[in-house]
Every structure is written in structure tokens, then in C-alpha cells.
Design an enzyme around this catalytic site. Structure first.
Site, mmCIF file in Angstrom:
data_model
loop_
_atom_site.group_PDB
_atom_site.id
_atom_site.type_symbol
_atom_site.label_atom_id
_atom_site.label_comp_id
_atom_site.label_asym_id
_atom_site.label_seq_id
_atom_site.Cartn_x
_atom_site.Cartn_y
_atom_site.Cartn_z
ATOM 1 N N ASN A 13 0.728 -1.127 -0.014
ATOM 2 C CA ASN A 13 -0.084 -0.176 -0.082
ATOM 3 C C ASN A 13 0.803 1.393 -0.071
ATOM 4 O O ASN A 13 1.442 1.554 1.020
ATOM 5 C CB ASN A 13 -0.913 -0.039 1.112
ATOM 6 C CG ASN A 13 -1.899 1.231 1.297
ATOM 7 O OD1 ASN A 13 -1.761 1.960 0.602
ATOM 8 N ND2 ASN A 13 -2.873 1.298 2.074
ATOM 9 N N ARG A 86 -2.772 -2.068 -3.441
ATOM 10 C CA ARG A 86 -3.980 -1.120 -3.251
ATOM 11 C C ARG A 86 -3.717 0.166 -4.212
ATOM 12 O O ARG A 86 -2.681 0.861 -4.016
ATOM 13 C CB ARG A 86 -4.096 -0.639 -1.792
ATOM 14 C CG ARG A 86 -5.257 0.432 -1.757
ATOM 15 C CD ARG A 86 -5.494 1.011 -0.258
ATOM 16 N NE ARG A 86 -6.489 2.236 -0.047
ATOM 17 C CZ ARG A 86 -6.120 3.232 0.261
ATOM 18 N NH1 ARG A 86 -5.207 3.452 0.880
ATOM 19 N NH2 ARG A 86 -7.509 3.869 0.439
ATOM 20 N N HIS A 175 -12.736 4.162 -0.713
ATOM 21 C CA HIS A 175 -12.853 3.309 0.456
ATOM 22 C C HIS A 175 -13.735 1.962 -0.144
ATOM 23 O O HIS A 175 -14.161 1.423 0.710
ATOM 24 C CB HIS A 175 -13.574 3.926 1.441
ATOM 25 C CG HIS A 175 -12.551 4.995 2.132
ATOM 26 N ND1 HIS A 175 -13.430 6.262 2.550
ATOM 27 C CD2 HIS A 175 -11.513 5.123 2.665
ATOM 28 C CE1 HIS A 175 -12.494 7.005 2.916
ATOM 29 N NE2 HIS A 175 -11.367 6.325 2.927
ATOM 30 N N ARG A 236 -10.247 17.466 5.125
ATOM 31 C CA ARG A 236 -10.960 17.835 3.899
ATOM 32 C C ARG A 236 -12.400 18.529 4.297
ATOM 33 O O ARG A 236 -12.986 18.019 5.410
ATOM 34 C CB ARG A 236 -11.127 16.642 3.223
ATOM 35 C CG ARG A 236 -9.755 16.065 2.565
ATOM 36 C CD ARG A 236 -10.168 14.605 1.950
ATOM 37 N NE ARG A 236 -9.021 13.847 1.777
ATOM 38 C CZ ARG A 236 -9.197 12.723 1.782
ATOM 39 N NH1 ARG A 236 -10.007 11.899 2.156
ATOM 40 N NH2 ARG A 236 -7.761 12.060 1.206
ATOM 41 N N GLU A 379 -8.736 -4.171 4.798
ATOM 42 C CA GLU A 379 -8.420 -4.092 3.546
ATOM 43 C C GLU A 379 -7.438 -5.119 3.011
ATOM 44 O O GLU A 379 -7.419 -5.576 1.852
ATOM 45 C CB GLU A 379 -8.235 -2.717 3.097
ATOM 46 C CG GLU A 379 -9.501 -1.614 3.325
ATOM 47 C CD GLU A 379 -9.136 -0.291 3.555
ATOM 48 O OE1 GLU A 379 -9.591 0.309 2.613
ATOM 49 O OE2 GLU A 379 -8.508 0.066 4.508
#
Length: 395
Positions: A13, A86, A175, A236, A379
Site C-alpha cells: 500500500n 492497493r 474506500h 477535508r 482491506e
């Protein structure tokens, strides 16, 4: 291949300045090896594997990955069947995980403009793994792929047609690997077929998104063309009037790109309160800090509003799933969101919600019309399973 070390996958990742590594057994979830490279691309780059920390001579993603793999025990390395990567953004082209070949790699390079801070490092990780482990097949797993089942009414923006047709301006969602994993586990916890369920999954970390999953398929989500749309997040802004960009560019005397950077990196919880970490924010709110209290209320209100809105895509709601660092650990956020959703039939069990556990569990009151679950995401396990399945299919 299904048992022992012979079916393991190296999961990679790559972030803009990090490389996370783990060797994962797709059957058991066991991880006999893990590593982290930090500050990649800078003179301060370091690679940590177990208790060992090294400074790579080559501080690129390739150099950091090479140093980390030098620490990989021979017996673990020999059992690897694939490398799983990923990739944050697969655009409209990649609707599922794929084995990497020259054509795939070329197409991925062409997607970097959609998410330059995310896709480019992912491509660098693939190139690094091809260099360091050339004999192992590489598989890419896309955060956006799960959401490619959204209907057009959910993924289209009301913008000129040529923006969509020629420039790919549409909602992609993110996601997806996490939403896919936790909704499948939710079906197990509820002891119901996934194909019968109407679920909203809330992945809450530094980045946050919610997804409407109907009968196992994503039908809407909160993030859009980029991960900036939707919920309030650590740094964000989430949803905002797009005219704010022009307005603040003019007021601050900066470019639109600089304003967007501020919306990505200096806004959200950080912008409102000065805290980006939920643990710090909750402590400050508890101590009476008004900006922290406002940020927390904004976060929970926006999340509850989006969850309620996503039920339109589902025609109702069977269960709400919390996951991610905040979703799994913040009892206060879960409690407040459940209060705000009481009109949908959500009834919290205060005792169950207050328990901290790494196990998937129900936190709603017995008999609640809507189940509320907390499910730790994984994940890496999804990536490992996809990689091994694709490698097996390729053979």
C-alpha cells in the site's frame, strides 16, 4: 495452496510518502511479516520492520521496498504467490481487481491526473515490486471498483454532457475495499444473506465516506470525482458550494488549485477546531473548547444527514455499519449519530456502544428496527484474497 505458507500474498500500500507492507494468509488472516517505510522521497526516509529501522540509500518507493524486503525471512518469501497492490483510483476502466500486465500499467499511468497524490505512488509501488520481485505476478485492487455498480443517476453530475463524455467528470467513490469487506461481515453477524440486506457502511478515519449497499452492490456513496466530496473529514471540507473556490481565490489572491489544496489539507475538523485527530478533538470538546464542540457536532450531523439520504437509494435500512479508526473507536461519535437517526428507527444500546473491542459486534438495542454494527475493517485481507484468486484463475 489454501493452507500453510504456500498461498500467502505480499500486500503493498503506497502513499505519497509511505509504503506499508504485509504478508497475509488469505485463509486465516495471519500476518507473519509487516513493514513500514516513512518519509519516502526525502533524505529522512526510514524503513521499519519489526524492531529494526534502516535508512535506505535509495529513498524512492523502489528503494524503500527493496530494503524492507531484505528483511523478509526466506521461508516467508518462498511461500508468496503474488503481490497485491492497493490503488486508490481506477477510473471507469477498472471495475474489478486485475492482474498487471504492460497494458494495465500503461492505463494506470494515464489515470494519475484523476488522483495524482494517490495513483502515482501506487504505480511506483507496482514498478518497485516488479523490479524487486520480478517472478511474482502483480495484482491491483481498486478503491473505486466496488462503486462501479452505482446507477447513472447516482454517479452522474448535473454538468455539461461533454464534461462527462470527454473528461470523465463523474462520481467514482472511494474506500470501496473497506465497504465491500465490512458489509460482507455484516451479513455474517446478522446471520442473513448479503443479497437480502439494505446496508449503509460508514468508513470513518482521517478520510471518511459512507456507502449505500443494496443486496451486496454499491448503489451510492458520498465521495465523488475525488475524495474531497461528502462527509466532514480530518482535513477535508467535504461538501461545499463550488463557488467558494472562486470566491476565496479572489479574496486571498491565490489560484483555484491553491484553494482546493486548502480544502483538502487545512479544512475539515482541523480547519474548524485546530484538531485533525478525533481523540484530541473529543478531549478538547469535553474540556469545554467551543470550536472543538462545533467541529464534533458538524462531523456527526453531516454524517447522519448523509446516512439518512443514502436510505433513498436503498428503499429503507436494515443496518448501519461503523468502521475505520473513528467508527471502530469513538463511542461518542457513534452515540451521537444514532441519536440523530432515531427517526429512522435507530435505537442505541448505551452499554454495548460503550464497550471497546476488536471484534465485530452489534451496538443497537435489542429489538431495534435498524441494527447498528461495529466491524473492524481489513482491506489487506480483501487484497490478499483477490490477488490469490486472480493468480489461481490466471493459471
Amino acid at each position: 495452496m489454501g493452507d500453510g505458507a504456500a498461498g500467502r500474498v505480499l500486500v503493498v500500500n503506497c502513499g505519497s510518502s509511505t509504503v506499508k507492507l504485509a504478508v497475509v494468509d488469505p485463509d486465516t488472516g495471519e500476518r507473519p511479516f509487516a513493514g513500514l517505510a516513512d518519509r519516502v522521497g526525502t533524505p529522512d526516509a526510514s524503513v521499519r520492520v519489526g524492531t529494526t529501522t534502516r535508512t535506505p540509500d535509495d529513498t524512492s518507493h523502489r528503494g524503500a521496498l527493496a530494503v524492507a524486503l531484505e528483511e523478509l525471512p526466506d521461508d516467508v518469501r518462498s511461500g508468496l504467490v503474488a503481490v497485491g497492490h492497493r490503488i486508490v483510483h481506477g477510473g471507469a476502466r477498472f471495475t474489478r481487481s486485475v492482474v498487471v500486465d504492460d497494458d494495465v500499467l500503461a492505463e494506470l499511468r494515464g489515470l494519475t491526473d484523476l488522483a495524482p497524490l494517490h495513483v502515482a505512488p501506487g504505480v511506483a509501488g507496482i514498478e518497485a515490486a516488479l523490479s524487486v520481485l520480478p517472478d511474482l505476478p502483480q495484482v491491483t485492487v481498486f478503491d473505486t471498483a466496488f462503486h462501479q455498480t452505482m446507477p447513472e443517476r447516482a454517479y452522474r453530475y448535473a454538468v455539461p454532457e461533454d464534461w462527462y463524455a470527454e473528461h470523465g467528470v463523474r462520481r467514482y467513490g472511494f474506500h470501496g475495499t473497506s465497504h465491500r469487506y465490512v458489509t460482507a461481515v455484516a451479513a455474517e453477524v446478522l446471520d442473513r444473506p448479503l443479497e437480502s440486506l439494505r446496508l449503509v457502511s460508514a468508513h470513518l478515519g482521517n478520510g471518511c465516506s459512507a456507502a449505500a449497499v443494496l443486496h451486496g452492490r454499491s448503489v451510492d456513496t458520498t465521495m465523488g470525482l475525488t475524495p474531497l466530496e461528502g462527509l466532514v473529514m480530518g482535513t477535508r471540507s467535504g461538501d461545499i458550494d463550488p463557488a467558494v473556490v472562486e470566491h476565496m481565490a479572489r479574496r486571498l489572491g491565490v489560484s483555484a488549485a491553491e484553494v482546493v489544496a486548502l480544502l483538502n489539507r487545512e479544512s475539515g475538523l482541523l480547519g474548524v477546531s485546530g484538531h485533525r485527530d478525533m481523540r484530541e478533538l473529543e478531549a478538547a470538546a469535553l474540556a469545554g473548547d467551543a470550536p472543538a464542540q462545533l467541529a464534533l457536532e458538524l462531523f456527526c450531523y453531516r454524517l447522519a444527514k448523509h446516512v439518512a439520504g443514502l436510505t433513498v437509494a436503498l428503499g429503507g435500512l436494515d443496518a448501519l455499519v461503523f468502521t475505520g479508526g473513528i467508527g471502530e473507536n469513538s463511542t461518542g461519535v457513534r452515540a451521537r449519530v444514532q441519536e440523530l437517526l432515531a427517526h429512522l428507527g435507530v435505537r442505541a444500546d448505551e452499554g454495548a456502544n460503550a464497550v471497546r473491542s476488536q471484534e465485530a459486534r452489534r451496538v443497537s438495542a435489542p429489538g431495534s428496527p435498524v441494527d447498528v454494527l461495529v466491524i473492524p475493517t481489513d482491506e489487506e485481507l480483501v487484497i490478499a484474497r483477490d490477488a490469490r484468486e486472480l493468480v489461481g484463475a490466471a493459471r
